[in-house]
Motif scaffolding. Structure first.
Motif, mmCIF file in Angstrom:
data_model
loop_
_atom_site.group_PDB
_atom_site.id
_atom_site.type_symbol
_atom_site.label_atom_id
_atom_site.label_comp_id
_atom_site.label_asym_id
_atom_site.label_seq_id
_atom_site.Cartn_x
_atom_site.Cartn_y
_atom_site.Cartn_z
ATOM 1 N N GLU A 134 0.441 -0.968 0.168
ATOM 2 C CA GLU A 134 0.107 -0.336 0.034
ATOM 3 C C GLU A 134 0.657 1.497 0.055
ATOM 4 O O GLU A 134 0.318 2.095 -0.464
ATOM 5 C CB GLU A 134 -1.291 0.192 1.178
ATOM 6 C CG GLU A 134 -1.894 0.702 1.414
ATOM 7 C CD GLU A 134 -2.769 1.435 2.835
ATOM 8 O OE1 GLU A 134 -3.383 2.208 2.993
ATOM 9 O OE2 GLU A 134 -2.579 0.019 3.307
ATOM 10 N N ARG A 135 1.723 1.227 0.837
ATOM 11 C CA ARG A 135 2.828 2.295 1.272
ATOM 12 C C ARG A 135 3.178 2.740 -0.623
ATOM 13 O O ARG A 135 3.686 3.831 -0.802
ATOM 14 C CB ARG A 135 3.340 2.162 2.423
ATOM 15 C CG ARG A 135 3.505 2.413 3.223
ATOM 16 C CD ARG A 135 3.720 1.867 5.117
ATOM 17 N NE ARG A 135 2.766 2.419 5.781
ATOM 18 C CZ ARG A 135 3.024 2.204 6.689
ATOM 19 N NH1 ARG A 135 4.732 0.957 7.091
ATOM 20 N NH2 ARG A 135 3.060 1.755 8.229
ATOM 21 N N THR A 136 4.417 1.524 -1.042
ATOM 22 C CA THR A 136 5.148 1.654 -1.792
ATOM 23 C C THR A 136 4.271 2.402 -3.428
ATOM 24 O O THR A 136 4.338 3.397 -4.573
ATOM 25 C CB THR A 136 5.315 0.063 -2.533
ATOM 26 O OG1 THR A 136 6.597 -0.633 -1.980
ATOM 27 C CG2 THR A 136 6.099 0.287 -4.215
ATOM 28 N N LEU A 137 2.231 1.651 -3.277
ATOM 29 C CA LEU A 137 1.527 2.684 -4.374
ATOM 30 C C LEU A 137 1.518 3.569 -4.037
ATOM 31 O O LEU A 137 1.361 4.516 -4.912
ATOM 32 C CB LEU A 137 -0.031 1.794 -4.452
ATOM 33 C CG LEU A 137 -0.012 -0.273 -4.709
ATOM 34 C CD1 LEU A 137 -1.497 -0.256 -4.304
ATOM 35 C CD2 LEU A 137 -0.166 0.331 -6.210
ATOM 36 N N ARG A 138 1.551 3.777 -2.688
ATOM 37 C CA ARG A 138 1.091 5.621 -2.295
ATOM 38 C C ARG A 138 2.515 6.398 -3.129
ATOM 39 O O ARG A 138 2.383 7.374 -3.160
ATOM 40 C CB ARG A 138 -0.114 6.362 -1.013
ATOM 41 C CG ARG A 138 -0.817 5.518 -1.065
ATOM 42 C CD ARG A 138 -1.356 5.749 0.113
ATOM 43 N NE ARG A 138 -1.200 4.826 1.311
ATOM 44 C CZ ARG A 138 -0.695 5.516 2.581
ATOM 45 N NH1 ARG A 138 -1.010 6.238 2.949
ATOM 46 N NH2 ARG A 138 -1.038 4.711 3.262
ATOM 47 N N SER A 139 4.024 5.825 -2.631
ATOM 48 C CA SER A 139 4.690 7.031 -2.712
ATOM 49 C C SER A 139 5.352 6.551 -4.610
ATOM 50 O O SER A 139 6.388 8.226 -4.716
ATOM 51 C CB SER A 139 5.524 5.824 -1.397
ATOM 52 O OG SER A 139 6.397 4.893 -2.137
ATOM 53 N N THR A 140 5.518 6.130 -5.131
ATOM 54 C CA THR A 140 5.928 6.040 -6.339
ATOM 55 C C THR A 140 5.500 6.487 -7.611
ATOM 56 O O THR A 140 3.773 5.976 -7.472
ATOM 57 C CB THR A 140 6.492 4.725 -6.308
ATOM 58 O OG1 THR A 140 7.947 4.699 -7.595
ATOM 59 C CG2 THR A 140 6.382 3.502 -6.529
ATOM 60 N N ASP A 141 5.715 6.785 -8.388
ATOM 61 C CA ASP A 141 4.941 6.848 -9.708
ATOM 62 C C ASP A 141 5.250 6.111 -11.066
ATOM 63 O O ASP A 141 4.383 5.954 -11.855
ATOM 64 C CB ASP A 141 5.474 8.492 -10.077
ATOM 65 C CG ASP A 141 4.745 9.521 -9.682
ATOM 66 O OD1 ASP A 141 4.070 10.195 -8.852
ATOM 67 O OD2 ASP A 141 5.742 10.527 -9.290
ATOM 68 N N ILE A 142 5.662 5.011 -10.415
ATOM 69 C CA ILE A 142 6.396 3.666 -11.180
ATOM 70 C C ILE A 142 4.890 2.849 -11.143
ATOM 71 O O ILE A 142 4.835 3.097 -10.404
ATOM 72 C CB ILE A 142 7.470 3.478 -10.709
ATOM 73 C CG1 ILE A 142 8.753 4.185 -11.384
ATOM 74 C CG2 ILE A 142 8.005 1.989 -11.971
ATOM 75 C CD1 ILE A 142 10.122 4.201 -10.386
ATOM 76 N N PRO A 143 4.925 2.263 -12.313
ATOM 77 C CA PRO A 143 3.381 1.343 -12.344
ATOM 78 C C PRO A 143 3.486 0.287 -11.544
ATOM 79 O O PRO A 143 5.106 -0.098 -11.389
ATOM 80 C CB PRO A 143 3.586 1.015 -13.903
ATOM 81 C CG PRO A 143 3.745 2.455 -14.654
ATOM 82 C CD PRO A 143 5.610 2.698 -13.433
ATOM 83 N N VAL A 144 3.045 -0.658 -10.956
ATOM 84 C CA VAL A 144 2.950 -1.166 -9.824
ATOM 85 C C VAL A 144 2.124 -2.135 -9.940
ATOM 86 O O VAL A 144 1.318 -1.850 -9.927
ATOM 87 C CB VAL A 144 3.044 -0.390 -8.479
ATOM 88 C CG1 VAL A 144 2.976 -2.085 -7.412
ATOM 89 C CG2 VAL A 144 4.278 0.389 -8.073
#
Length: 150
Positions: A134-144
């Protein structure tokens, strides 16, 4: 479309399912695969002192060899499976706050896609996603790409 794909792993069953997706994508697109294990120093701070954490963050594991071996084992599994399929694999172990390290690694290495499991080793599921995902999704502009093991 994808030249570099990052698969953060903690060796959990959910991460294992995500690894399969990352391998398939890397093979399909001829992408280089990066596998990353992040030693969560926030979690470890409950049982380690500041000096031990500082040494780990500087790459001096000392008495934490078991953690290092688990981390290297998790990335080695991904690397071995990738190489069996003819995929170039870069292994990396780091320490810090997992979502921050994932974001920083992806940006520093020009990663095009992050593939990760919906929740990790902790086994505690939030409503939909694990906290690192969840935090990765919120913190990066790179597609996840989030892969659920269920």
């Amino acid at each position: 479309m994808y030249e570099k794909i990052l698969i953060p792993t903690d060796g959990s069953d959910t991460a294992e399912v995500a690894v399969e997706h990352a391998l398939d994508l890397a093979e399909t697109y001829g992408a280089e695969l990066h596998t990353l294990y992040v030693v969560d120093t926030d979690s470890m701070s409950l049982s380690l002192g500041p000096e031990q954490l500082d040494r780990i963050e500087q790459g001096n594991w000392g008495e934490m060899d078991e953690v290092r071996e688990r981390a290297e084992g998790a990335t080695r599994v991904v690397a071995d499976r990738g190489r069996e399929r003819g995929i170039d694999v870069v292994e990396h172990v780091a320490s810090g706050r997992p979502h921050s390290v994932i974001e920083e690694y992806a940006e520093d290495h020009d990663v095009d896609l992050v593939v990760m499991g919906s929740h990790g080793r902790s086994g505690i599921r939030r409503a939909l996603l694990g906290s690192v995902t969840e935090r990765t999704l919120r913190s990066t502009d790179i597609p996840v790409l989030v892969v659920d093991a269920q």
